[in-house]
Scaffold this motif. Sequence first.
Motif, PDB file in Angstrom:
ATOM      1  N   SER A 164       0.805  -1.225   0.000  1.00 60.52           N
ATOM      2  CA  SER A 164       0.000   0.000   0.000  1.00 60.52           C
ATOM      3  C   SER A 164       0.834   1.270   0.000  1.00 60.52           C
ATOM      4  CB  SER A 164      -0.950  -0.011   1.197  1.00 60.52           C
ATOM      5  OG  SER A 164      -0.233  -0.234   2.400  1.00 60.52           O
ATOM      6  N   SER A 165       2.118   1.187   0.269  1.00 62.46           N
ATOM      7  CA  SER A 165       3.031   2.337   0.199  1.00 62.46           C
ATOM      8  C   SER A 165       4.456   1.816   0.246  1.00 62.46           C
ATOM      9  CB  SER A 165       2.796   3.306   1.367  1.00 62.46           C
ATOM     10  OG  SER A 165       3.226   2.720   2.591  1.00 62.46           O
TER      11      SER A 165
ATOM     12  N   THR B 124       5.322   4.900  -5.596  1.00 62.03           N
ATOM     13  CA  THR B 124       4.694   6.214  -5.696  1.00 62.03           C
ATOM     14  C   THR B 124       5.528   7.138  -6.580  1.00 62.03           C
ATOM     15  OG1 THR B 124       4.023   5.901  -3.396  1.00 62.03           O
ATOM     16  CG2 THR B 124       3.803   8.125  -4.305  1.00 62.03           C
TER      17      THR B 124
ATOM     18  N   GLY C 103       5.283   4.899 -10.652  1.00 64.99           N
ATOM     19  CA  GLY C 103       3.968   5.494 -10.919  1.00 64.99           C
ATOM     20  C   GLY C 103       4.104   6.706 -11.814  1.00 64.99           C
TER      21      GLY C 103
ATOM     22  N   ASP D 241       0.007  10.421  -8.536  1.00 66.39           N
ATOM     23  CA  ASP D 241      -1.419  10.142  -8.355  1.00 66.39           C
ATOM     24  C   ASP D 241      -1.711   8.765  -7.760  1.00 66.39           C
ATOM     25  OD1 ASP D 241      -0.788   8.507 -10.503  1.00 66.39           O
ATOM     26  OD2 ASP D 241      -2.114   9.492 -11.937  1.00 66.39           O
ATOM     27  N   VAL D 242      -0.686   8.044  -7.339  1.00 65.48           N
ATOM     28  CA  VAL D 242      -0.921   6.724  -6.741  1.00 65.48           C
ATOM     29  C   VAL D 242       0.131   6.472  -5.660  1.00 65.48           C
ATOM     30  CG1 VAL D 242       0.455   5.531  -8.516  1.00 65.48           C
ATOM     31  CG2 VAL D 242      -1.234   4.259  -7.191  1.00 65.48           C
TER      32      VAL D 242
ATOM     33  N   ALA E 256       2.048   3.653  -3.517  1.00 67.18           N
ATOM     34  CA  ALA E 256       2.301   2.215  -3.678  1.00 67.18           C
ATOM     35  C   ALA E 256       3.736   1.875  -3.296  1.00 67.18           C
ATOM     36  CB  ALA E 256       2.042   1.785  -5.126  1.00 67.18           C
TER      37      ALA E 256
ATOM     38  N   LEU F 254      -1.622  -3.727  -1.948  1.00 66.02           N
ATOM     39  CA  LEU F 254      -2.053  -2.649  -2.829  1.00 66.02           C
ATOM     40  C   LEU F 254      -3.454  -2.937  -3.355  1.00 66.02           C
ATOM     41  CD1 LEU F 254      -1.019   0.017  -4.056  1.00 66.02           C
ATOM     42  CD2 LEU F 254      -0.279  -1.301  -6.044  1.00 66.02           C
TER      43      LEU F 254
ATOM     44  N   GLN G 158      -7.392  -0.892  -7.916  1.00 68.96           N
ATOM     45  CA  GLN G 158      -7.389   0.319  -8.743  1.00 68.96           C
ATOM     46  C   GLN G 158      -6.008   0.963  -8.741  1.00 68.96           C
ATOM     47  OE1 GLN G 158     -10.161   1.496 -10.524  1.00 68.96           O
ATOM     48  NE2 GLN G 158      -8.729   2.917 -11.488  1.00 68.96           N
ATOM     49  N   ASP G 159      -5.351   0.962  -7.596  1.00 71.47           N
ATOM     50  CA  ASP G 159      -4.008   1.520  -7.515  1.00 71.47           C
ATOM     51  C   ASP G 159      -3.010   0.663  -8.285  1.00 71.47           C
ATOM     52  OD1 ASP G 159      -4.920   3.598  -5.968  1.00 71.47           O
ATOM     53  OD2 ASP G 159      -4.434   2.643  -4.070  1.00 71.47           O
TER      54      ASP G 159
ATOM     55  N   LEU H  21      -3.418   1.716 -11.865  1.00 69.95           N
ATOM     56  CA  LEU H  21      -2.790   3.019 -12.094  1.00 69.95           C
ATOM     57  C   LEU H  21      -1.270   2.893 -12.167  1.00 69.95           C
ATOM     58  CD1 LEU H  21      -4.819   5.394  -9.750  1.00 69.95           C
ATOM     59  CD2 LEU H  21      -4.557   5.649 -12.228  1.00 69.95           C
TER      60      LEU H  21
END
Length: 399
Positions: free
Chosen positions: A72-73, A194, A198, A202-203, A205, A230, A233-234, A237
Amino acid sequence: MHLDSRLAQIGTRKDEGTGAVSYPVYHATAYRHPALGESTGYDYARTANPTRDVLEEAIAALEGGDAGFACSSGMAAIQTVMGLFSRGDHLVVSLDLYGGTYRLFEQVLARYGLSFSYVDMRDLSAVRRAIRPQTKALFVETPTNPLLQVADLRALAAAARRHGLILIVDNTLMTPYLQRPLALGADIVIHSATKYLGGHNDVLAGLIVTKGEELTEKMRFLHNSIGAVLAPQDAWLLMRGMKTLALRMERHQSNAEALAGALAEHPLVEQVFYPAFDPEAAAVQSSQAAGFGGMISFRVKDAGLVAPFLRSLRLISFAESLGGVESLITYPATQTHADLPEERRRSMGICDRLLRLSVGIEHPKDLIEDVNQALARAERIVRGGGTGGVRNPASSQRQ
């Protein structure tokens, strides 16, 4: 197949049912079982998701690893990797390290019994001296953030093997387009996706890539157990951003070189940090990577210039993060590295005159003109004894 082509083709042949060139986004969190004891391969979204699978396969192939794991990040990726270690374990870590990673290590993981020694990874003798019986891994940024110091990954991999350690490399600034640490002997690669992967701010990750069956299975267990995965949708992207990575990195690099050259000649700039400008760093970087990246840092001669300079920029945004198509500038002392003790920051060279610039894909002449006009206006303000209505950059949020 060249990396450029592999990037552009991410996901194009994965949906056999419809032939969709852009792989679909699967939002489902639950999946029906055909019968008792049978599965389609998907049971619950935390464990696996079709969209995320395509992304994870892509990053593993690009880095030359056995498996990829989407988080997620970037910080979630690091936290997941740290799940490999137990109370009493010790890691040797890059001295010039992103402040958020330092915060996680010292303010969170240290409370759980992990310990960390911070060493200039360019000094192999210092790395060897820092290794203890409890040491389990080397955690390396190269180039580092924000001073862009370059460590020899082959030499560090050899040292890790000699001492039975895991070599973990944060490859955020280079991406697999420019540098592939696993091919140089690393065991794990981490990305704040990120950023350049990316590429469009805008995302959020993070990505992990592992090499070796045992390590991969451990990471698969941790990824599912910790659950900082994650969202689909991300993941979509991120894949869309990665398709243009090759084009973007070439422009980021050429712009960075042009802007770094202009800054190096500016009378208000004391020092520019860019690996191509340091013969020793350039030699190491050229031996292990295909370029120098799109990041530069620089010191102005007077700390009083910082606030009016930031306020005077018209094209470049004073904002957190890096690696997007838009040029962004940050003030490490009070932003990205605010959680480092002041004495440590200063010993590392992160002073109140240092600025970090993520060079975007705008026209290079426009970027140079923006920096020049902002420095000129800042000088006029300082000479006039004013602030230009500038808020102190120290009041910015820590990230």
